[in-house]
Design an enzyme around this catalytic site. Structure first.
Site, PDB file in Angstrom:
ATOM      1  N   HIS A  70      43.848  40.234  12.865  1.00 24.79           N
ATOM      2  CA  HIS A  70      44.817  40.332  13.967  1.00 24.79           C
ATOM      3  C   HIS A  70      45.525  39.002  14.127  1.00 24.79           C
ATOM      4  O   HIS A  70      45.066  38.156  14.878  1.00 24.79           O
ATOM      5  CB  HIS A  70      44.075  40.703  15.251  1.00 24.79           C
ATOM      6  N   PHE A  71      46.494  38.718  13.465  1.00 23.13           N
ATOM      7  CA  PHE A  71      47.250  39.419  12.446  1.00 23.13           C
ATOM      8  C   PHE A  71      47.182  38.598  11.166  1.00 23.13           C
ATOM      9  O   PHE A  71      47.068  37.371  11.239  1.00 23.13           O
ATOM     10  CB  PHE A  71      48.717  39.559  12.867  1.00 23.13           C
TER      11      PHE A  71
END
Length: 171
Positions: A70-71
């Site tokens: 993420h991410f």
């Protein structure tokens, strides 16, 4: 176990296994969903409303599981994990005061995100102030919370609610 005012990571993980309090009492989630490393203060007095306080910390390391997904190329702690930590701590408070059952998040009034947790951060601190405890047929706590990263407030939540349920079959 005797109620304490602080808890180590090992003790919090014991709670996840049902070994810290009564076996049928509320539990914290296990790794990797346990979102704090220690409780530095818990009391059923004090806080902004005089009804209780919980303070906890999470050590931030670049290898924490959520930064890898993420991410990709833009790692940031998901905001929902900080919010979940606030619910986890509210539920722990109910178990700590002896409320029977299993904790479940019931909602919140307002959430604001004004910053982010990056892998370069060092410490997240949670400050939870108990505003209401209902201990009747419905067992519930309501809290207001702040999350700080390296001393800077980045999340606030008002009217977080957690209930305790002796049966979750119809929940």
């Amino acid at each position: 176990m005797t109620r304490q005012s602080t808890y180590s990571r090992d003790q919090l993980l014991a709670s996840a296994r049902g070994e810290l309090f009564a076996p049928d009492s509320g539990r914290l989630p296990n790794d990797p969903m346990l979102m704090f490393d220690r409780i530095t203060e818990i009391s059923n007095t004090g806080g902004a409303h005089g009804k209780g306080v919980i303070r906890a910390e999470l050590d931030i390391r670049p290898d924490l599981w959520f930064f890898g997904c993420h991410f990709i190329g833009d790692p940031v702690m998901p905001g929902c994990l900080g919010l979940d930590a606030m619910w986890q701590l509210t539920g722990f408070f109910l178990t700590w005061i002896g409320a029977p059952g299993r904790g479940r998040a019931l909602g919140c009034g307002e959430v604001k995100f004004t910053g982010q947790v990056l892998p370069s951060a060092r410490l997240v601190r949670y400050e939870i102030d108990v505003s209401r405890v209902i201990n009747r047929k419905l067992v519930m706590a309501q809290t207001d919370a702040r999350m700080l990263v390296d001393g800077r407030e980045i999340y606030t939540a008002k009217d977080l609610r957690v209930g305790m349920f002796t049966s979750t079959e119809n929940f």
